[in-house]
Design a protein around this motif. Structure first.
Motif, PDB file in Angstrom:
ATOM      1  N   ASN A 137      -7.040  89.908  43.682  1.00  0.00           N
ATOM      2  CA  ASN A 137      -6.279  91.151  43.549  1.00  0.00           C
ATOM      3  C   ASN A 137      -6.664  92.159  44.628  1.00  0.00           C
ATOM      4  N   ALA A 138      -7.941  92.268  44.931  1.00  0.00           N
ATOM      5  CA  ALA A 138      -8.406  93.204  45.956  1.00  0.00           C
ATOM      6  C   ALA A 138      -7.909  92.826  47.344  1.00  0.00           C
ATOM      7  N   ARG A 139      -7.739  91.527  47.585  1.00  0.00           N
ATOM      8  CA  ARG A 139      -7.305  91.058  48.910  1.00  0.00           C
ATOM      9  C   ARG A 139      -5.794  90.902  49.022  1.00  0.00           C
ATOM     10  N   GLY A 140      -5.055  91.213  47.950  1.00  0.00           N
ATOM     11  CA  GLY A 140      -3.596  91.103  48.011  1.00  0.00           C
ATOM     12  C   GLY A 140      -3.073  89.706  47.766  1.00  0.00           C
ATOM     13  N   GLY A 141      -3.909  88.840  47.229  1.00  0.00           N
ATOM     14  CA  GLY A 141      -3.474  87.481  46.903  1.00  0.00           C
ATOM     15  C   GLY A 141      -2.876  87.452  45.511  1.00  0.00           C
ATOM     16  N   LYS A 142      -1.969  86.533  45.291  1.00  0.00           N
ATOM     17  CA  LYS A 142      -1.323  86.403  43.980  1.00  0.00           C
ATOM     18  C   LYS A 142      -2.144  85.487  43.089  1.00  0.00           C
ATOM     19  N   VAL A 143      -2.501  85.986  41.922  1.00  0.00           N
ATOM     20  CA  VAL A 143      -3.217  85.177  40.939  1.00  0.00           C
ATOM     21  C   VAL A 143      -2.192  84.359  40.161  1.00  0.00           C
ATOM     22  N   VAL A 144      -2.410  83.052  40.107  1.00  0.00           N
ATOM     23  CA  VAL A 144      -1.521  82.148  39.373  1.00  0.00           C
ATOM     24  C   VAL A 144      -2.375  81.410  38.337  1.00  0.00           C
ATOM     25  N   LEU A 145      -2.146  81.725  37.073  1.00  0.00           N
ATOM     26  CA  LEU A 145      -2.879  81.054  36.003  1.00  0.00           C
ATOM     27  C   LEU A 145      -2.149  79.780  35.614  1.00  0.00           C
ATOM     28  N   SER A 146      -2.889  78.690  35.574  1.00  0.00           N
ATOM     29  CA  SER A 146      -2.329  77.373  35.274  1.00  0.00           C
ATOM     30  C   SER A 146      -2.799  76.917  33.898  1.00  0.00           C
ATOM     31  N   PRO A 147      -2.096  75.940  33.323  1.00  0.00           N
ATOM     32  CA  PRO A 147      -2.546  75.399  32.030  1.00  0.00           C
ATOM     33  C   PRO A 147      -3.951  74.814  32.134  1.00  0.00           C
ATOM     34  N   ILE A 148      -4.677  74.902  31.036  1.00  0.00           N
ATOM     35  CA  ILE A 148      -6.023  74.348  30.967  1.00  0.00           C
ATOM     36  C   ILE A 148      -5.934  72.951  30.362  1.00  0.00           C
ATOM     37  N   ASN A 149      -6.498  71.964  31.058  1.00  0.00           N
ATOM     38  CA  ASN A 149      -6.523  70.594  30.544  1.00  0.00           C
ATOM     39  C   ASN A 149      -7.459  70.485  29.346  1.00  0.00           C
ATOM     40  N   ALA A 150      -7.242  69.476  28.541  1.00  0.00           N
ATOM     41  CA  ALA A 150      -8.092  69.222  27.379  1.00  0.00           C
ATOM     42  C   ALA A 150      -9.528  68.956  27.818  1.00  0.00           C
ATOM     43  N   VAL A 151     -10.468  69.277  26.941  1.00  0.00           N
ATOM     44  CA  VAL A 151     -11.889  69.063  27.216  1.00  0.00           C
ATOM     45  C   VAL A 151     -12.450  68.079  26.189  1.00  0.00           C
ATOM     46  N   PRO A 152     -13.559  67.414  26.511  1.00  0.00           N
ATOM     47  CA  PRO A 152     -14.199  66.548  25.528  1.00  0.00           C
ATOM     48  C   PRO A 152     -14.588  67.336  24.273  1.00  0.00           C
ATOM     49  N   GLN A 153     -14.712  66.629  23.164  1.00  0.00           N
ATOM     50  CA  GLN A 153     -14.992  67.287  21.884  1.00  0.00           C
ATOM     51  C   GLN A 153     -16.304  66.845  21.233  1.00  0.00           C
ATOM     52  N   GLY A 154     -16.989  65.859  21.783  1.00  0.00           N
ATOM     53  CA  GLY A 154     -18.215  65.393  21.156  1.00  0.00           C
ATOM     54  C   GLY A 154     -19.102  64.652  22.140  1.00  0.00           C
ATOM     55  N   TRP A 155     -20.395  64.583  21.808  1.00  0.00           N
ATOM     56  CA  TRP A 155     -21.386  63.930  22.653  1.00  0.00           C
ATOM     57  C   TRP A 155     -22.330  63.138  21.763  1.00  0.00           C
ATOM     58  N   GLU A 156     -22.990  62.157  22.316  1.00  0.00           N
ATOM     59  CA  GLU A 156     -23.861  61.274  21.535  1.00  0.00           C
ATOM     60  C   GLU A 156     -25.144  61.957  21.072  1.00  0.00           C
ATOM     61  N   SER A 157     -25.603  62.930  21.858  1.00  0.00           N
ATOM     62  CA  SER A 157     -26.896  63.554  21.573  1.00  0.00           C
ATOM     63  C   SER A 157     -27.009  64.843  22.377  1.00  0.00           C
ATOM     64  N   PRO A 158     -28.007  65.653  22.069  1.00  0.00           N
ATOM     65  CA  PRO A 158     -28.238  66.826  22.920  1.00  0.00           C
ATOM     66  C   PRO A 158     -28.478  66.424  24.382  1.00  0.00           C
ATOM     67  N   LEU A 159     -29.263  65.371  24.587  1.00  0.00           N
ATOM     68  CA  LEU A 159     -29.528  64.927  25.957  1.00  0.00           C
ATOM     69  C   LEU A 159     -28.231  64.540  26.669  1.00  0.00           C
ATOM     70  N   ALA A 160     -27.346  63.825  25.987  1.00  0.00           N
ATOM     71  CA  ALA A 160     -26.069  63.425  26.594  1.00  0.00           C
ATOM     72  C   ALA A 160     -25.218  64.651  26.926  1.00  0.00           C
ATOM     73  N   ALA A 161     -25.223  65.643  26.063  1.00  0.00           N
ATOM     74  CA  ALA A 161     -24.437  66.857  26.313  1.00  0.00           C
ATOM     75  C   ALA A 161     -24.974  67.606  27.527  1.00  0.00           C
ATOM     76  N   PHE A 162     -26.287  67.715  27.620  1.00  0.00           N
ATOM     77  CA  PHE A 162     -26.854  68.436  28.767  1.00  0.00           C
ATOM     78  C   PHE A 162     -26.749  67.615  30.052  1.00  0.00           C
ATOM     79  N   ALA A 163     -26.780  66.282  29.954  1.00  0.00           N
ATOM     80  CA  ALA A 163     -26.538  65.446  31.143  1.00  0.00           C
ATOM     81  C   ALA A 163     -25.104  65.651  31.628  1.00  0.00           C
ATOM     82  N   ALA A 164     -24.158  65.731  30.699  1.00  0.00           N
ATOM     83  CA  ALA A 164     -22.768  66.011  31.068  1.00  0.00           C
ATOM     84  C   ALA A 164     -22.644  67.406  31.678  1.00  0.00           C
ATOM     85  N   THR A 165     -23.427  68.336  31.175  1.00  0.00           N
ATOM     86  CA  THR A 165     -23.423  69.698  31.715  1.00  0.00           C
ATOM     87  C   THR A 165     -23.928  69.705  33.153  1.00  0.00           C
ATOM     88  N   LEU A 166     -25.013  68.980  33.402  1.00  0.00           N
ATOM     89  CA  LEU A 166     -25.536  68.911  34.767  1.00  0.00           C
ATOM     90  C   LEU A 166     -24.516  68.291  35.709  1.00  0.00           C
TER      91      LEU A 166
END
Length: 172
Positions: free
Chosen positions: A62-91
């Motif tokens: 907005n400050a530079r005069g560019g047009k912001v275009v918001l696009s649909p958000i794709n689906a995200v995963p809903q579950g992980w095997e363990s805390p370690l698996a979730a944080f590995a996916a995060t990394l």
């Protein structure tokens, strides 16, 4: 003047930041359901931070005069095997964010857009911190394995995390 290539790339990054927020909100919900309230809290803070990152890019466009275009958000995963698996996916996810930020930086240099490159400096430093934080959590989870006491202690520590608005938003 900001180039169309930069505007398009920043709009793509805005979408990615919102998707990242949804991913972390999904992880927060997963951990809430698993009774890991500290981990849920940690991911809720991550969710807010990702939306901050999107807002920083929106403000910048907005400050530079560019047009912001918001696009649909794709689906995200809903579950992980363990805390370690979730944080590995995060990394892995944060490493992808780092790659994208570096690609934006390279594009800004290619386009000789020094203002955008300067704005991206904050994100480059932020990604180093993000990856280091997640690696530390993974190291701790690996150290304790599935030990209930160790997991409980990590969960308690992550529950103490508080949200702090991103510095570029506080400057406005």
């Amino acid at each position: 003047m900001i180039s169309k290539k930069i505007v398009d790339a920043l709009n793509e990054q805005i979408n990615w930041e919102f998707w990242s927020g949804y991913l972390y909100l999904s992880m927060a919900n997963y951990f809430e359901e698993e009774g890991r309230k500290g981990m849920a809290n940690w991911f809720r803070v991550q969710f807010k931070e990702e939306f901050d990152h999107a807002q920083i890019f929106i403000n910048y466009l907005n400050a530079r005069g560019g047009k912001v275009v918001l696009s649909p958000i794709n689906a995200v995963p809903q579950g992980w095997e363990s805390p370690l698996a979730a944080f590995a996916a995060t990394l892995a996810h944060e490493q992808e964010v780092t790659r994208r930020i570096h690609d934006l930086y390279a594009l800004a240099e290619e386009e000789r857009d020094f203002a955008t490159r300067q704005k991206l400096n904050w994100f480059v430093a932020e990604q180093v911190e993000e990856e280091e934080t997640v690696k530390d959590i993974i190291d701790n989870l690996t150290l304790v394995g599935t030990d209930g006491t160790g997991i409980y202690q990590i969960d308690s520590k992550l529950g103490a995390r508080t949200y702090v608005p991103a510095a570029p938003l506080a400057e406005k």
